[in-house]
Scaffold this motif. Sequence first.
Motif, PDB file in Angstrom:
ATOM      1  N   ALA A  15      -0.669   5.325  -3.095  1.00 46.23           N
ATOM      2  CA  ALA A  15      -2.053   4.190  -2.869  1.00 46.23           C
ATOM      3  C   ALA A  15      -0.960   2.802  -3.518  1.00 46.23           C
ATOM      4  CB  ALA A  15      -3.336   3.885  -3.593  1.00 46.23           C
ATOM      5  N   LEU A  16      -0.609   2.671  -3.478  1.00 45.15           N
ATOM      6  CA  LEU A  16      -0.143   1.011  -3.686  1.00 45.15           C
ATOM      7  C   LEU A  16       0.932   0.943  -2.827  1.00 45.15           C
ATOM      8  CD1 LEU A  16      -0.342  -1.308  -5.030  1.00 45.15           C
ATOM      9  CD2 LEU A  16       2.169  -0.578  -7.197  1.00 45.15           C
ATOM     10  N   GLY A  17       1.548   2.373  -2.467  1.00 46.87           N
ATOM     11  CA  GLY A  17       3.460   1.865  -1.339  1.00 46.87           C
ATOM     12  C   GLY A  17       2.579   2.666  -0.002  1.00 46.87           C
ATOM     13  N   ILE A  18       1.001   2.292  -0.732  1.00 52.23           N
ATOM     14  CA  ILE A  18       0.851   2.868   0.906  1.00 52.23           C
ATOM     15  C   ILE A  18       0.078   1.410   1.355  1.00 52.23           C
ATOM     16  CG2 ILE A  18      -1.576   3.408   2.804  1.00 52.23           C
ATOM     17  CD1 ILE A  18      -1.014   6.159   1.604  1.00 52.23           C
ATOM     18  N   VAL A  19      -0.631   0.814   0.447  1.00 52.89           N
ATOM     19  CA  VAL A  19      -0.913  -0.625   0.875  1.00 52.89           C
ATOM     20  C   VAL A  19       0.094  -1.685   0.777  1.00 52.89           C
ATOM     21  CG1 VAL A  19      -2.761  -2.150  -0.067  1.00 52.89           C
ATOM     22  CG2 VAL A  19      -3.497  -0.131   0.331  1.00 52.89           C
ATOM     23  N   LEU A  20       1.090  -1.908   0.169  1.00 55.29           N
ATOM     24  CA  LEU A  20       1.729  -3.128  -0.573  1.00 55.29           C
ATOM     25  C   LEU A  20       2.514  -3.499   1.163  1.00 55.29           C
ATOM     26  CD1 LEU A  20       2.473  -4.378  -3.144  1.00 55.29           C
ATOM     27  CD2 LEU A  20       4.472  -2.988  -3.538  1.00 55.29           C
ATOM     28  N   PRO A  21       2.604  -2.924   1.617  1.00 54.61           N
ATOM     29  CA  PRO A  21       3.638  -3.085   2.817  1.00 54.61           C
ATOM     30  C   PRO A  21       2.795  -4.188   3.706  1.00 54.61           C
ATOM     31  CG  PRO A  21       4.416  -1.002   2.685  1.00 54.61           C
ATOM     32  CD  PRO A  21       2.449  -0.904   2.137  1.00 54.61           C
ATOM     33  N   PHE A  22       1.283  -3.648   3.840  1.00 50.97           N
ATOM     34  CA  PHE A  22       0.937  -4.715   4.275  1.00 50.97           C
ATOM     35  C   PHE A  22       0.243  -6.361   3.783  1.00 50.97           C
ATOM     36  CE2 PHE A  22      -1.085  -0.098   5.719  1.00 50.97           C
ATOM     37  CZ  PHE A  22      -1.083  -0.470   7.075  1.00 50.97           C
ATOM     38  N   ASP A  32      10.318  -9.233   6.830  1.00 50.27           N
ATOM     39  CA  ASP A  32      11.656  -8.745   7.448  1.00 50.27           C
ATOM     40  C   ASP A  32      11.719  -8.421   6.527  1.00 50.27           C
ATOM     41  OD1 ASP A  32       9.894  -9.442   9.370  1.00 50.27           O
ATOM     42  OD2 ASP A  32      11.334 -11.506  10.192  1.00 50.27           O
ATOM     43  N   SER A  33      12.538  -8.891   5.412  1.00 49.34           N
ATOM     44  CA  SER A  33      13.257  -8.528   4.142  1.00 49.34           C
ATOM     45  C   SER A  33      13.247  -7.709   2.922  1.00 49.34           C
ATOM     46  CB  SER A  33      14.205  -9.453   4.040  1.00 49.34           C
ATOM     47  OG  SER A  33      13.088 -10.142   3.408  1.00 49.34           O
ATOM     48  N   LEU A  34      12.256  -7.074   2.812  1.00 51.17           N
ATOM     49  CA  LEU A  34      12.370  -5.983   1.867  1.00 51.17           C
ATOM     50  C   LEU A  34      11.483  -4.720   2.379  1.00 51.17           C
ATOM     51  CD1 LEU A  34      11.446  -5.658  -0.960  1.00 51.17           C
ATOM     52  CD2 LEU A  34       9.798  -7.333  -1.442  1.00 51.17           C
ATOM     53  N   LEU A  35      10.978  -3.618   1.297  1.00 53.61           N
ATOM     54  CA  LEU A  35      10.754  -2.455   2.788  1.00 53.61           C
ATOM     55  C   LEU A  35      10.478  -1.935   0.592  1.00 53.61           C
ATOM     56  CD1 LEU A  35       9.812  -1.062   4.628  1.00 53.61           C
ATOM     57  CD2 LEU A  35      12.012   0.536   3.547  1.00 53.61           C
ATOM     58  N   PRO A  36       8.930  -2.749   0.603  1.00 56.15           N
ATOM     59  CA  PRO A  36       7.999  -2.662  -0.907  1.00 56.15           C
ATOM     60  C   PRO A  36       7.146  -1.155  -1.169  1.00 56.15           C
ATOM     61  CG  PRO A  36       6.672  -3.753   0.752  1.00 56.15           C
ATOM     62  CD  PRO A  36       7.664  -3.203   1.662  1.00 56.15           C
ATOM     63  N   MET A  37       7.314  -0.530  -0.203  1.00 54.90           N
ATOM     64  CA  MET A  37       6.971   1.232   0.058  1.00 54.90           C
ATOM     65  C   MET A  37       7.755   1.466  -1.209  1.00 54.90           C
ATOM     66  SD  MET A  37       6.790   4.153   2.698  1.00 54.90           S
ATOM     67  CE  MET A  37       8.046   3.710   2.723  1.00 54.90           C
ATOM     68  N   HIS A  38       8.995   1.724  -1.137  1.00 56.86           N
ATOM     69  CA  HIS A  38       9.995   2.347  -2.086  1.00 56.86           C
ATOM     70  C   HIS A  38      10.049   1.296  -3.722  1.00 56.86           C
ATOM     71  CE1 HIS A  38      11.414   4.780   1.044  1.00 56.86           C
ATOM     72  NE2 HIS A  38      11.827   3.182   1.684  1.00 56.86           N
ATOM     73  N   LEU A  39       9.312   0.361  -4.043  1.00 58.98           N
ATOM     74  CA  LEU A  39       9.169  -0.532  -5.235  1.00 58.98           C
ATOM     75  C   LEU A  39       8.399  -0.011  -5.512  1.00 58.98           C
ATOM     76  CD1 LEU A  39       9.029  -4.244  -4.587  1.00 58.98           C
ATOM     77  CD2 LEU A  39      10.940  -2.745  -5.722  1.00 58.98           C
ATOM     78  N   ALA A  40       7.440   1.123  -5.607  1.00 56.58           N
ATOM     79  CA  ALA A  40       5.764   1.848  -6.011  1.00 56.58           C
ATOM     80  C   ALA A  40       6.215   3.103  -5.942  1.00 56.58           C
ATOM     81  CB  ALA A  40       4.692   2.238  -5.075  1.00 56.58           C
ATOM     82  N   GLY A  45       8.664   6.143 -10.527  1.00 54.00           N
ATOM     83  CA  GLY A  45       9.218   7.246 -11.622  1.00 54.00           C
ATOM     84  C   GLY A  45      10.164   6.852 -12.579  1.00 54.00           C
ATOM     85  N   PHE A  46       9.945   5.522 -12.848  1.00 52.06           N
ATOM     86  CA  PHE A  46      10.118   4.826 -14.487  1.00 52.06           C
ATOM     87  C   PHE A  46       8.472   5.542 -15.159  1.00 52.06           C
ATOM     88  CE2 PHE A  46      13.049   1.349 -12.247  1.00 52.06           C
ATOM     89  CZ  PHE A  46      13.594   2.296 -12.851  1.00 52.06           C
ATOM     90  N   VAL A  47       7.242   4.963 -14.383  1.00 55.85           N
ATOM     91  CA  VAL A  47       6.704   5.492 -15.859  1.00 55.85           C
ATOM     92  C   VAL A  47       5.962   6.701 -15.937  1.00 55.85           C
ATOM     93  CG1 VAL A  47       3.911   4.745 -15.577  1.00 55.85           C
ATOM     94  CG2 VAL A  47       5.470   3.161 -15.255  1.00 55.85           C
ATOM     95  N   CYS A  48       6.013   7.628 -14.640  1.00 56.70           N
ATOM     96  CA  CYS A  48       5.140   9.039 -14.906  1.00 56.70           C
ATOM     97  C   CYS A  48       6.634   9.670 -15.390  1.00 56.70           C
ATOM     98  CB  CYS A  48       4.580   9.085 -13.919  1.00 56.70           C
ATOM     99  SG  CYS A  48       3.805   7.997 -13.527  1.00 56.70           S
ATOM    100  N   GLY A  49       8.032   9.724 -14.906  1.00 54.02           N
ATOM    101  CA  GLY A  49       8.952  10.496 -14.598  1.00 54.02           C
ATOM    102  C   GLY A  49       9.513  10.648 -13.512  1.00 54.02           C
TER     103      GLY A  49
END
Length: 68
Positions: A15-22, A32-40, A45-49
């Motif tokens: 859900a964070l990956g869907i909302v964060l780009p907005f 223009d320079s960041l795609l925050p969907m991939h940060l989520a 991956g770090f938290v859940c494995g």
Amino acid sequence: MTKTKTMVLSAVFLALGIVLPFLTGQIKEIGDSLLPMHLAVMICGFVCGWKYGLIVGIILPVLRSICF
């Protein structure tokens, strides 16, 4: 971590990956320079494995392209 807790956290990161780009799209310099969907996905991956991060990483772009 229990499996239920990991699945719930993965859903939150999805859900964070869907909302964060907005949110970051409102700021022109960042949007223009960041795609925050991939940060989520990376944090998931770090938290859940890596398995849950991989699943969220596959589902998120497909779900976002279907919705928007």
